[in-house]
Design an enzyme around this catalytic site. Structure first.
Site, PDB file in Angstrom:
ATOM      1  N   LYS A 103      13.270  38.963  17.796  1.00  0.00           N
ATOM      2  CA  LYS A 103      12.964  40.361  17.463  1.00  0.00           C
ATOM      3  C   LYS A 103      11.480  40.592  17.180  1.00  0.00           C
ATOM      4  O   LYS A 103      10.972  41.688  17.384  1.00  0.00           O
ATOM      5  CB  LYS A 103      13.814  40.811  16.282  1.00  0.00           C
ATOM      6  N   GLU A 125      15.565  51.048  11.910  1.00  0.00           N
ATOM      7  CA  GLU A 125      16.960  50.952  11.497  1.00  0.00           C
ATOM      8  C   GLU A 125      17.328  49.474  11.473  1.00  0.00           C
ATOM      9  O   GLU A 125      16.700  48.657  12.149  1.00  0.00           O
ATOM     10  CB  GLU A 125      17.858  51.675  12.509  1.00  0.00           C
ATOM     11  N   SER A 392      18.516  32.690  20.889  1.00  0.00           N
ATOM     12  CA  SER A 392      17.779  33.864  20.400  1.00  0.00           C
ATOM     13  C   SER A 392      17.343  33.754  18.950  1.00  0.00           C
ATOM     14  O   SER A 392      16.370  34.387  18.550  1.00  0.00           O
ATOM     15  CB  SER A 392      18.625  35.120  20.595  1.00  0.00           C
TER      16      SER A 392
HETATM   17  C1  LIG Z   1      19.643  40.940  16.732  1.00  0.00           C
HETATM   18  C2  LIG Z   1      19.976  39.638  17.337  1.00  0.00           C
HETATM   19  C3  LIG Z   1      20.662  39.563  18.572  1.00  0.00           C
HETATM   20  C4  LIG Z   1      21.203  40.763  19.300  1.00  0.00           C
HETATM   21  O1  LIG Z   1      20.251  41.674  19.735  1.00  0.00           O
HETATM   22  P1  LIG Z   1      19.848  41.803  21.275  1.00  0.00           P
HETATM   23  O2  LIG Z   1      19.055  43.065  21.307  1.00  0.00           O
HETATM   24  O3  LIG Z   1      21.117  41.895  22.066  1.00  0.00           O
HETATM   25  O4  LIG Z   1      19.071  40.613  21.628  1.00  0.00           O
HETATM   26  C5  LIG Z   1      20.871  38.316  19.133  1.00  0.00           C
HETATM   27  N1  LIG Z   1      20.464  37.181  18.517  1.00  0.00           N
HETATM   28  C6  LIG Z   1      19.820  37.212  17.322  1.00  0.00           C
HETATM   29  C7  LIG Z   1      19.412  35.936  16.700  1.00  0.00           C
HETATM   30  C8  LIG Z   1      19.556  38.438  16.694  1.00  0.00           C
HETATM   31  O5  LIG Z   1      18.913  38.449  15.509  1.00  0.00           O
END
Ligand SMILES: *Cc1c(COP(=O)(O)O)cnc(C)c1O
Length: 411
Positions: A103, A125, A392
């Site tokens: 993010k 948000e 992610s």
């Molecule tokens: C917020 C988040 C997501 C989901 O958000 P996307 O916009 O679909 O990437 C996925 N993995 C992690 C670690 C997150 O913090």
């Protein structure tokens, strides 16, 4: 280099979208009150100018490197691959970034843009608080006052992230409407923006919402795929990977990995949604299996809804995947057959997190564990193939949930 790979992706149809109205085929667009049309136009104009400005690009590159910790490794998970006995699995280590997830890539881009636009305040948000923490982080870095809208139910469930945001200097504004969760927080942030857009930038957290957000967030997250592609081609003699796997909440980490590979025709891609605890409406967040096209919060995409078109409740063990709609570019890629979408249950995600922890010494975020679970399913029998899984985020934020689900480790 093999013939299917060019230095730049060549699928022009894919690369040109969205069109000038922000549409990806039948999806996307800008479904907002009249008052927000002009601020969105202005945001788009500034973004398009910044995108082509070498100063903007240089500042972005430097912050990604020095503050966020890029480039992230493309790590060959050898023990996991051997254990599964098939595909070679590589992990794109977004979990190693500052604040623990992808993010921050988007937040840095939008913060630089807000400063260029002369804004003096940022709002955001958040659901579980991950985007709120990343937004509060860049606001501290840039000296912006920051208000983060968060449903009261989410504030109760995620008290630690509320504290983190406050420690970083942000104000957390509790939202007491609807289900007191993410979609209510987005509505409240939109209301604030409509009243204060002269001074305020709305830092939206995923590849969602009205144009130009899906475009802009995708571009800021595409650093993931650009890096992964270069890293993999450098070790494979120019042969592309066979399969990309990413979890899909709003869709930003997935589109960030996928987009730079869209022109590589041989590369297959799969997005993994939250299968939750079952197939019933309200038990999951699998928009592509359980949803229908509709408009939610400024954009047209697949939406989980009941027979009357009311937004359905959702469930996932991972807060980041728990939303009733999905980024519009994913809807277009899905209808076109370019990307496949599937879902993973809460239980399979937790099992995959445990497997990765034990075999590789990496505790993934529960969201990312959904992508790992898909690799676990597909790897056996995929000898000679390479998978790239987008990791992610890291699992520190999810330790409480892991504990609840693994009582045998907590005697
Ligand atoms: C917020 C988040 C997501 C989901 O958000 P996307 O916009 O679909 O990437 C996925 N993995 C992690 C670690 C997150 O913090």
């Amino acid at each position: 280099m093999t013939s299917s790979v060019s230095p730049l992706s060549t699928d022009l149809a894919a690369r040109k979208l969205p069109d000038s109205l922000g549409r990806f085929g039948a999806y996307g667009g800008r479904y907002v009150p009249e008052i927000l049309v002009e601020p969105l136009d202005r945001l788009e104009a500034f973004y398009r100018e910044a995108k082509d400005d070498p100063d903007f690009q240089a500042e972005m590159r430097e912050l990604l490197r020095q503050f966020a910790g890029r480039a992230t490794p493309l790590y060959h998970a050898k023990r996991l691959s051997e254990h599964l006995g098939g595909a070679a699995i590589y992990l794109k280590r977004e979990d190693l970034l500052h604040t623990g997830a992808h993010k921050i890539n988007n937040c840095l881009g939008q913060a630089i843009l807000a400063r260029r636009m002369g804004k003096s305040r940022i709002i955001a948000e958040t659901g579980a608080g991950q985007h709120g923490v990343a937004a509060a982080t860049v606001c501290a870095l840039f000296g912006f006052p920051c208000t983060v809208y968060m449903g009261l139910e989410d504030m109760r469930r995620q008290a630690l992230n509320v504290f983190r945001m406050r420690l970083l200097g942000a104000e957390v504004a509790g939202v007491d409407t609807g289900s007191r969760t993410l979609k209510d927080a987005i509505s409240e942030a939109m209301r604030d923006w409509a009243a204060n857009f002269e001074t305020t930038h709305y830092l939206l957290g995923s590849a969602l919402g009205p144009h130009p957000y899906p475009l802009m967030v995708r571009d800021f997250q595409s650093v993931i795929g650009v890096e992964a592609r270069a890293q993999y081609l450098a070790i494979s003699n120019g042969k592309p990977p066979d399969l990309l796997i990413a979890c899909v909440g709003g869709g930003s980490n997935a589109i960030g990995l996928f987009h730079p590979f869209l022109g590589d025709e041989s590369v297959r891609m799969v997005g993994v949604e939250a299968g939750g605890r079952g197939a019933g409406l309200g038990d999951h967040a699998a928009r592509f299996t359980g949803g229908l096209p509709g408009v939610l919060q400024g954009t047209r995409s697949y939406v989980l809804q009941d027979d009357d078109g009311q937004i359905a409740p959702t469930h996932s063990v991972s807060a980041g995947l728990d939303y009733a709609s999905v980024g519009p570019e994913h809807a277009w890629l899905r209808d076109r057959g370019r990307v496949a979408y599937t879902s993973c249950s809460d239980g399979d995600a937790i099992a995959a997190a445990r497997m990765l922890s034990r075999l590789e010494g990496i505790i993934p975020a529960l969201e990312s564990a959904h992508a790992v679970a898909e690799a676990v399913k597909r790897a056996p029998g995929a000898q000679g193939q390479t998978f790239i899984v987008n990791l992610s985020g890291r699992g520190d934020k999810d330790i409480g949930i892991f504990r609840e689900n693994m009582p045998e480790l907590d005697a």
